[in-house]
Design a protein around this motif. Structure first.
Motif, PDB file in Angstrom:
ATOM      1  N   ILE A   1      -9.572   2.999   0.943  1.00  0.00           N
ATOM      2  CA  ILE A   1      -9.401   3.681   2.236  1.00  0.00           C
ATOM      3  C   ILE A   1     -10.711   4.359   2.626  1.00  0.00           C
ATOM      4  O   ILE A   1     -11.180   4.258   3.764  1.00  0.00           O
ATOM      5  CB  ILE A   1      -8.252   4.698   2.154  1.00  0.00           C
ATOM      6  CG1 ILE A   1      -6.908   3.986   1.977  1.00  0.00           C
ATOM      7  CG2 ILE A   1      -8.217   5.578   3.407  1.00  0.00           C
ATOM      8  CD1 ILE A   1      -5.753   4.921   1.626  1.00  0.00           C
TER       9      ILE A   1
ATOM     10  N   LEU B   1       0.854  -1.184   0.000  1.00  0.00           N
ATOM     11  CA  LEU B   1       0.000   0.000   0.000  1.00  0.00           C
ATOM     12  C   LEU B   1       0.890   1.233   0.000  1.00  0.00           C
ATOM     13  O   LEU B   1       1.856   1.320   0.748  1.00  0.00           O
ATOM     14  CB  LEU B   1      -0.915  -0.014   1.222  1.00  0.00           C
ATOM     15  CG  LEU B   1      -1.863  -1.215   1.311  1.00  0.00           C
ATOM     16  CD1 LEU B   1      -2.647  -1.192   2.610  1.00  0.00           C
ATOM     17  CD2 LEU B   1      -2.807  -1.239   0.106  1.00  0.00           C
ATOM     18  N   LYS B   2       0.510   2.209  -0.846  1.00  0.00           N
ATOM     19  CA  LYS B   2       1.385   3.361  -1.035  1.00  0.00           C
ATOM     20  C   LYS B   2       0.910   4.616  -0.324  1.00  0.00           C
ATOM     21  O   LYS B   2       1.654   5.609  -0.258  1.00  0.00           O
ATOM     22  CB  LYS B   2       1.511   3.655  -2.534  1.00  0.00           C
ATOM     23  CG  LYS B   2       2.209   2.551  -3.306  1.00  0.00           C
ATOM     24  CD  LYS B   2       2.380   2.911  -4.757  1.00  0.00           C
ATOM     25  CE  LYS B   2       3.118   1.790  -5.490  1.00  0.00           C
ATOM     26  NZ  LYS B   2       3.195   2.042  -6.937  1.00  0.00           N
ATOM     27  N   ALA B   3      -0.295   4.623   0.194  1.00  0.00           N
ATOM     28  CA  ALA B   3      -0.789   5.819   0.862  1.00  0.00           C
ATOM     29  C   ALA B   3       0.063   6.125   2.082  1.00  0.00           C
ATOM     30  O   ALA B   3       0.597   5.217   2.730  1.00  0.00           O
ATOM     31  CB  ALA B   3      -2.241   5.620   1.277  1.00  0.00           C
ATOM     32  N   LYS B   4       0.162   7.391   2.384  1.00  0.00           N
ATOM     33  CA  LYS B   4       0.950   7.835   3.544  1.00  0.00           C
ATOM     34  C   LYS B   4       0.375   7.232   4.821  1.00  0.00           C
ATOM     35  O   LYS B   4      -0.843   7.184   4.997  1.00  0.00           O
ATOM     36  CB  LYS B   4       0.893   9.363   3.607  1.00  0.00           C
ATOM     37  CG  LYS B   4       1.768   9.987   4.664  1.00  0.00           C
ATOM     38  CD  LYS B   4       1.682  11.511   4.555  1.00  0.00           C
ATOM     39  CE  LYS B   4       2.530  12.177   5.615  1.00  0.00           C
ATOM     40  NZ  LYS B   4       2.402  13.660   5.523  1.00  0.00           N
ATOM     41  N   ARG B   5       1.280   6.767   5.661  1.00  0.00           N
ATOM     42  CA  ARG B   5       0.848   6.178   6.937  1.00  0.00           C
ATOM     43  C   ARG B   5       0.950   7.234   8.027  1.00  0.00           C
ATOM     44  O   ARG B   5       1.936   7.958   8.121  1.00  0.00           O
ATOM     45  CB  ARG B   5       1.721   4.978   7.282  1.00  0.00           C
ATOM     46  CG  ARG B   5       1.520   3.871   6.265  1.00  0.00           C
ATOM     47  CD  ARG B   5       2.263   2.604   6.553  1.00  0.00           C
ATOM     48  NE  ARG B   5       1.962   1.655   5.481  1.00  0.00           N
ATOM     49  CZ  ARG B   5       1.602   0.385   5.673  1.00  0.00           C
ATOM     50  NH1 ARG B   5       1.521  -0.100   6.898  1.00  0.00           N
ATOM     51  NH2 ARG B   5       1.328  -0.395   4.651  1.00  0.00           N
TER      52      ARG B   5
ATOM     53  N   GLU C   1      -6.627   1.719  -4.191  1.00  0.00           N
ATOM     54  CA  GLU C   1      -6.228   1.848  -2.790  1.00  0.00           C
ATOM     55  C   GLU C   1      -6.907   3.034  -2.123  1.00  0.00           C
ATOM     56  O   GLU C   1      -7.454   2.926  -1.026  1.00  0.00           O
ATOM     57  CB  GLU C   1      -4.711   1.995  -2.681  1.00  0.00           C
ATOM     58  CG  GLU C   1      -4.254   2.174  -1.231  1.00  0.00           C
ATOM     59  CD  GLU C   1      -2.758   2.418  -1.109  1.00  0.00           C
ATOM     60  OE1 GLU C   1      -2.023   2.104  -2.069  1.00  0.00           O
ATOM     61  OE2 GLU C   1      -2.336   2.905  -0.057  1.00  0.00           O
ATOM     62  N   LYS C   2      -6.872   4.196  -2.799  1.00  0.00           N
ATOM     63  CA  LYS C   2      -7.455   5.394  -2.195  1.00  0.00           C
ATOM     64  C   LYS C   2      -8.951   5.240  -2.016  1.00  0.00           C
ATOM     65  O   LYS C   2      -9.532   5.641  -1.010  1.00  0.00           O
ATOM     66  CB  LYS C   2      -7.145   6.623  -3.063  1.00  0.00           C
ATOM     67  CG  LYS C   2      -5.751   7.186  -2.863  1.00  0.00           C
ATOM     68  CD  LYS C   2      -5.586   7.824  -1.497  1.00  0.00           C
ATOM     69  CE  LYS C   2      -4.221   8.464  -1.361  1.00  0.00           C
ATOM     70  NZ  LYS C   2      -4.032   9.091  -0.033  1.00  0.00           N
TER      71      LYS C   2
ATOM     72  N   THR D   1      -7.131   1.305   8.846  1.00  0.00           N
ATOM     73  CA  THR D   1      -5.860   0.671   9.155  1.00  0.00           C
ATOM     74  C   THR D   1      -5.390  -0.161   7.964  1.00  0.00           C
ATOM     75  O   THR D   1      -6.201  -0.591   7.137  1.00  0.00           O
ATOM     76  CB  THR D   1      -6.018  -0.225  10.384  1.00  0.00           C
ATOM     77  OG1 THR D   1      -7.084  -1.155  10.130  1.00  0.00           O
ATOM     78  CG2 THR D   1      -6.354   0.593  11.627  1.00  0.00           C
ATOM     79  N   PRO D   2      -4.089  -0.416   7.859  1.00  0.00           N
ATOM     80  CA  PRO D   2      -3.578  -1.149   6.695  1.00  0.00           C
ATOM     81  C   PRO D   2      -4.249  -2.499   6.477  1.00  0.00           C
ATOM     82  O   PRO D   2      -4.526  -2.881   5.334  1.00  0.00           O
ATOM     83  CB  PRO D   2      -2.086  -1.302   7.015  1.00  0.00           C
ATOM     84  CG  PRO D   2      -1.774  -0.102   7.845  1.00  0.00           C
ATOM     85  CD  PRO D   2      -2.988   0.123   8.696  1.00  0.00           C
TER      86      PRO D   2
END
Lengths: 355, 94
Positions: free
Chosen positions: A72, A3-7, A68-69, A36-37
């Motif tokens: 989320i 997953l590439k979104a900012k954590r 992914e986005k 959460t991831p």
């Protein structure tokens, strides 16, 4: 899966967590499920697609929406992973140029995308098509509609008072998703009417106002009931009157049966309403009348013209059957000619069962 | 603590980042584009602004009008920009 979104590290305290999301401007005002991831991974898996798959750009900001986005935001909305194919289809539909998502997002008009789920997917996901179809109590309806709105806000930047300039807004901006009740319809389903196979699943996304009731407990003939429809639909306080465009007529099963028993097909209903619905210029004030005379495709009308056809084209009247027992149908006026509804297939290869 | 994923635009996601244009030192002789959003009073307000700007010495004004307020005006804006205005004024809202 990467997953590439900012954590982001946030407090695990439920109260502090919800306050934090609200401070970021990432909620619709209701509590959200923390993305959460692990939950996002499961949601991405529900799509059957790679997390980095680009679904489209979301107006007005134009930010790229990856699976992914979107996942989320679907987690935040409380969706099940199995809902993802429907959400992705709706996002693709909104991205069609004819839908004009930028206009829908930014307008002062109380428009919200209504997602109508069509075909067998409705049953697979327990999408409510019957009693209380626009109301509470059904997770699929509530959370799919909510996920679409969160995508519009968080990815697309449709934020109240900043780019979303709705004067009044509408409760439909929290969640606006139903299923077509094809089982209780006397006619072919919407997607079949538009060239798909009965076994296909799709979404119809219509930029609409909150639904308006068409109550009629007295009429028992097609002619009589159509009079009620005309009165409820051919009104001047909506965008359709001023700029044309589509309207969605949602007939309850009993009203649909009255019309079908009168020998009318769905298209007969459409053509008859088109014939009967007139925009009367003497029903409005002088300035509004002059404004509307210039705005419709039939512009610069001579002063002796007192009324025009409410629809410029009968195809602008969309018809489905939904809802349960009782004699209440609904009309959903639209944003007007600035937005045309879009239909998008739900991709079967992204349709995992029982997840 | 809890780890969550960012749900929105993190910047650099492909959306163009707008930059403010440099402020003009003077309005005299400048070309002014006016974009009418076709709301009832938009034309009246923009016409009033155009007359005021002409008294201030702008060089030329030209108006573009959207067919409907809710359309993005992308085609009009492309044509407007091709005219190479020095600045533009857009009617928003009602």
């Amino acid at each position: 899966m990467t997953l590439k979104a900012k954590r982001l590290e946030v407090s695990a305290s439920p109260a502090e967590l919800q306050d934090w999301f609200e401070e970021q401007g990432w909620t619709d005002g209701l509590p959200v499920v923390p993305p959460t991831p692990d939950l996002v991974e499961a949601m991405v898996a529900g799509s059957g697609l790679a997390s980095e798959t680009v679904v489209g750009k979301i107006a007005p900001r134009g930010t790229i929406a990856t699976v992914e986005k979107i996942a989320i935001n679907a987690v935040m909305a409380g969706c099940r992973p199995s809902y993802m194919p429907v959400i992705l289809a709706a996002v693709r539909a909104m991205g069609q140029q004819q839908f004009n998502l930028a206009g829908v997002q930014g307008t002062t008009h109380p428009v919200s995308p209504l997602t109508v789920v069509l075909g067998p997917m409705r049953k697979q996901l327990a999408i409510n098509c019957g009693t209380n179809v626009f109301g509470q109590g059904f997770r699929a309806n509530a959370t799919i509609g909510r996920a679409i709105r969160l995508v519009m806000m968080n990815i697309g930047g449709g934020l109240p008072g900043k780019s979303d300039m709705a004067t009044m807004g509408t409760p439909a901006k929290f969640s606006f998703c139903i299923g077509e009740n094809e089982e209780e319809s006397p006619w072919e389903p919407y997607h079949v009417e538009h060239g798909m196979k009965p076994g296909d699943s799709a979404v119809l996304v219509h930029g609409g106002e909150a639904p308006h009731n068409i109550q009629d407990h007295g009429s028992n003939t097609a002619d009589e009931f159509l009079k009620t429809c005309v009165s409820a639909m051919a009104t001047i306080g909506n965008n359709n009157a001023g700029v044309g465009g589509e309207m969605l007529l949602i007939l309850c099963p009993e009203h649909a049966r009255i019309l079908a028993d009168g020998g009318l097909s769905k298209n007969d209903v459409r053509m008859e309403l088109h014939r009967r619905m007139r925009l009367r210029f003497d029903s409005m004030g002088v300035r509004l009348r002059d404004f509307y005379r210039r705005r419709r495709p039939t512009t610069d009308l001579p002063p002796e013209v007192e009324d025009i056809s409410f629809f410029d084209d009968p195809k602008q009247l969309l018809i489905i059957v939904a809802g349960g027992a009782g004699l209440h149908s609904m009309v959903v006026p639209s944003f007007g000619a600035m937005s045309t509804s879009a239909i998008e297939p739900i991709q079967e290869n992204a349709w995992p069962a029982n997840s | 603590m809890l780890t969550i994923l960012h749900p929105g635009d993190e910047g650099g996601d492909g959306a163009d980042t707008p930059h403010l244009a440099a402020r003009l030192a003077t309005l005299k002789g400048k070309r002014v584009a006016l974009l009418d959003n076709s709301k009832v009073n938009a034309g009246n307000v923009l016409n009033g602004i155009a007359r005021r700007l002409e008294r201030l010495g702008v060089g030329e004004t030209r108006t573009w009008k959207k067919q409907h307020a809710g359309e993005t005006g992308a085609v009009l804006i492309k044509d407007l920009l091709a005219w190479k205005p020095d600045f533009s004024i857009t009617a928003l809202g009602d």
